[in-house]
Motif scaffolding. Sequence first.
Motif, mmCIF file in Angstrom:
data_model
loop_
_atom_site.group_PDB
_atom_site.id
_atom_site.type_symbol
_atom_site.label_atom_id
_atom_site.label_comp_id
_atom_site.label_asym_id
_atom_site.label_seq_id
_atom_site.Cartn_x
_atom_site.Cartn_y
_atom_site.Cartn_z
ATOM 1 N N ARG A 108 0.838 -1.212 0.000
ATOM 2 C CA ARG A 108 0.000 0.000 0.000
ATOM 3 C C ARG A 108 0.868 1.256 0.000
ATOM 4 O O ARG A 108 0.606 2.218 -0.742
ATOM 5 N N ILE A 109 1.898 1.263 0.834
ATOM 6 C CA ILE A 109 2.788 2.420 0.911
ATOM 7 C C ILE A 109 3.483 2.646 -0.426
ATOM 8 O O ILE A 109 3.586 3.792 -0.903
ATOM 9 N N LEU A 110 3.947 1.579 -1.042
ATOM 10 C CA LEU A 110 4.611 1.717 -2.341
ATOM 11 C C LEU A 110 3.634 2.215 -3.395
ATOM 12 O O LEU A 110 3.960 3.112 -4.182
ATOM 13 N N GLY A 111 2.438 1.658 -3.417
ATOM 14 C CA GLY A 111 1.435 2.105 -4.385
ATOM 15 C C GLY A 111 1.117 3.577 -4.242
ATOM 16 O O GLY A 111 0.997 4.302 -5.236
ATOM 17 N N VAL A 121 8.019 3.556 -13.734
ATOM 18 C CA VAL A 121 8.830 2.738 -12.829
ATOM 19 C C VAL A 121 8.453 1.265 -12.941
ATOM 20 O O VAL A 121 7.400 0.910 -13.484
ATOM 21 N N VAL A 122 9.341 0.434 -12.409
ATOM 22 C CA VAL A 122 9.133 -1.010 -12.357
ATOM 23 C C VAL A 122 8.817 -1.399 -10.914
ATOM 24 O O VAL A 122 9.631 -1.174 -10.008
ATOM 25 N N ILE A 123 7.631 -1.952 -10.708
ATOM 26 C CA ILE A 123 7.194 -2.397 -9.390
ATOM 27 C C ILE A 123 7.322 -3.920 -9.318
ATOM 28 O O ILE A 123 6.858 -4.636 -10.203
ATOM 29 N N THR A 124 7.946 -4.398 -8.252
ATOM 30 C CA THR A 124 7.998 -5.838 -8.032
ATOM 31 C C THR A 124 7.294 -6.184 -6.725
ATOM 32 O O THR A 124 7.233 -5.372 -5.795
ATOM 33 N N LYS A 151 -5.809 -15.103 -6.196
ATOM 34 C CA LYS A 151 -6.415 -14.175 -5.238
ATOM 35 C C LYS A 151 -5.379 -13.186 -4.708
ATOM 36 O O LYS A 151 -5.671 -12.000 -4.528
ATOM 37 N N VAL A 152 -4.166 -13.686 -4.465
ATOM 38 C CA VAL A 152 -3.093 -12.816 -3.988
ATOM 39 C C VAL A 152 -2.820 -11.706 -4.986
ATOM 40 O O VAL A 152 -2.691 -10.529 -4.627
ATOM 41 N N VAL A 153 -2.731 -12.066 -6.264
ATOM 42 C CA VAL A 153 -2.425 -11.079 -7.298
ATOM 43 C C VAL A 153 -3.511 -10.017 -7.383
ATOM 44 O O VAL A 153 -3.226 -8.823 -7.525
ATOM 45 N N GLU A 154 -4.765 -10.420 -7.276
ATOM 46 C CA GLU A 154 -5.854 -9.437 -7.310
ATOM 47 C C GLU A 154 -5.723 -8.450 -6.156
ATOM 48 O O GLU A 154 -5.936 -7.240 -6.316
ATOM 49 N N GLY A 155 -5.362 -8.963 -4.965
ATOM 50 C CA GLY A 155 -5.161 -8.074 -3.821
ATOM 51 C C GLY A 155 -3.969 -7.157 -4.013
ATOM 52 O O GLY A 155 -4.016 -5.979 -3.659
ATOM 53 N N MET A 156 -2.908 -7.692 -4.597
ATOM 54 C CA MET A 156 -1.715 -6.878 -4.869
ATOM 55 C C MET A 156 -2.049 -5.711 -5.788
ATOM 56 O O MET A 156 -1.608 -4.573 -5.557
ATOM 57 N N LEU A 157 -2.786 -5.972 -6.837
ATOM 58 C CA LEU A 157 -3.121 -4.923 -7.807
ATOM 59 C C LEU A 157 -3.871 -3.777 -7.132
ATOM 60 O O LEU A 157 -3.621 -2.602 -7.415
ATOM 61 N N LYS A 158 -4.757 -4.115 -6.207
ATOM 62 C CA LYS A 158 -5.501 -3.078 -5.489
ATOM 63 C C LYS A 158 -4.581 -2.306 -4.548
ATOM 64 O O LYS A 158 -4.632 -1.073 -4.493
ATOM 65 N N LEU A 160 -1.342 -1.956 -4.664
ATOM 66 C CA LEU A 160 -0.315 -1.221 -5.400
ATOM 67 C C LEU A 160 -0.906 -0.150 -6.322
ATOM 68 O O LEU A 160 -0.159 0.580 -6.985
ATOM 69 N N ARG A 161 -2.227 -0.076 -6.383
ATOM 70 C CA ARG A 161 -2.916 0.932 -7.191
ATOM 71 C C ARG A 161 -2.484 0.875 -8.661
ATOM 72 O O ARG A 161 -2.144 1.875 -9.283
ATOM 73 N N THR A 162 -2.503 -0.334 -9.191
ATOM 74 C CA THR A 162 -2.021 -0.512 -10.553
ATOM 75 C C THR A 162 -2.831 -1.587 -11.252
ATOM 76 O O THR A 162 -3.591 -2.326 -10.612
ATOM 77 N N ASP A 163 -2.668 -1.674 -12.566
ATOM 78 C CA ASP A 163 -3.362 -2.714 -13.322
ATOM 79 C C ASP A 163 -2.432 -3.850 -13.710
ATOM 80 O O ASP A 163 -2.855 -4.814 -14.328
#
Length: 381
Positions: A108-111, A121-124, A151-158, A160-163
């Motif tokens: 969340r902080i990174l997003g 930028v490149v987000i990992t 499910k993890v990836v869907e949560g990550m996208l939210k 990290l505020r990214t698609d």
Amino acid sequence: MKRRDLLKTGLLLAGAAMLPSACTTLAASSTSGNALPSNQKASTVKGRRKLGKLEVSSVGLGVQNMSRKYTTEVPSRTEMHHIIRTAFDQGVTFYDAAEAYGPHEVERILGEGVAPFRDKVVITSKFGWNIDQETGARRPGLNSRPDHVRKVVEGMLKRLRTDRIDLLYQHRVDPAVPIEDVAGLMKDLITEGKVLHYGLSEPGLQTVRRAHAVHPVTAIQNEYSLIWRGPEKEVIPLCEELGIGFVPWSPLGVQFLTGWIDANTRFAPGDIRAVESRFSPENLPNNLKLVDLVKKWAAQKEATPAQISLAWLMAQKPWIVPIPGTTQMAHMLENNGADHVRFSAEEVRQFTAELAQVEIKGERLPQMVLQFSGVEAAPKK
């Protein structure tokens, strides 16, 4: 340290650089606040490197402890955003996070931090620990079952505020799940545009080959530094053979290579170094011979010990990209300066010869954490 606490520490530690400001010791850091030492190299990262086909800045930024330090203090969120954005202003385009950091909160902080320039930028991030997707609670063991990872990836996208996630690692190999199933899911997610590249962290060698056969692996992330050179034997040659990039986590040896730890340093309860035998009172005096060597080269090249340590890693291969982490602005700027330190072929040879004379005593991690490294995935039936 209790088994449960040690496993928790392993979760926090796995796959990312430790931070120069993350742990409490009796020594004081050589820099504080935003002040820079007089011999500071320029802090703009101009170099670019390729991890497979993915281009990133030659020095990245690990954001692991930006939600909570190992000594449990919570850093200022506003200041963490400021560090992330200043790093970008200084040329850093490679940011390393993980689901397990927080858990969830670091993403969340990174997003939030990269939102103004997300497309530049490149987000990992990383998956693989058994973390409840609703509460963020850690459950025992690992979980790389494809249905869970989706499910993890869907949560990550939210969070990290990214698609899309530019580079997604399996944080640790799950011995119960065939790597072909994991790599197959990565391939599907790449086809769907939710992931652009994928990698593995601390994997077994055959697992890398099996994954790469399903879909090309972009990067391997392992611990690698002047104090721990284990990947040189087999992992880095494998990366060279297969065209895979290499990302060292803990490139400053959990702060050891910054030069301010001495033989009288003792680590506070909860500090991972307190249970790493290489930093025990018995082994520290011997291992400080390495720091003396780094300080000598720092003086010769008018750089800091941290910059020498990072620059040496980058001098090994053009596709090695360290990700030092920090919660202090001055340390981030100092680490960036490694991009301006150059070693000639003769200097690399001389440094490596001198390095060979230093024998490091003690293990890099407690056994309860080491057991998750070098694991081979279950065979595909």
